[in-house]
Design a protein around this motif. Structure first.
Motif: not given
Length: 102
Positions: A62-65, A92-95
């Motif tokens: 669930g994380l993007l690096y 899930y916080e990315l728009l």
């Protein structure tokens, strides 16, 4: 000293099952997109309106690096002492994720 769990616990918040499923669906969809475009140069906008530009170096749990140019600031960065640092973003916080051609 541990926390004792008694019978008088008060639940402060519990996510609705529909909301949980929606978040998981979005997270899984973004995970697939990020893995498919690993090592690509992208611009990412978060729900809070922050915009980051960098190269996708990984996506896990669930994380993007994102490898970005470090210009100072107060976010938590990891990496070497070079000008490039790894920024960790929650999927899930990315728009918006925009693929940038270089």
């Amino acid at each position: 000293m541990g926390i004792q769990m008694g019978s008088h616990q008060k639940v402060l918040y519990q996510a609705d099952n529909h909301y949980i499923q929606s978040l998981k669906t979005v997270r899984d969809h973004l995970h697939g997109i990020c893995r498919q475009h690993a090592n690509q140069f992208v611009r990412v906008q978060t729900l809070d309106g922050q915009v980051f530009t960098g190269r996708i170096v990984g996506c896990d749990r669930g994380l993007l690096y994102l490898k970005v140019q470090h210009h100072g600031g107060q976010r938590a960065f990891f990496g070497s002492s070079s000008d490039e640092m790894i920024l960790t973003l929650v999927l899930y916080e990315l728009l918006v994720i925009t693929l940038l051609y270089t």
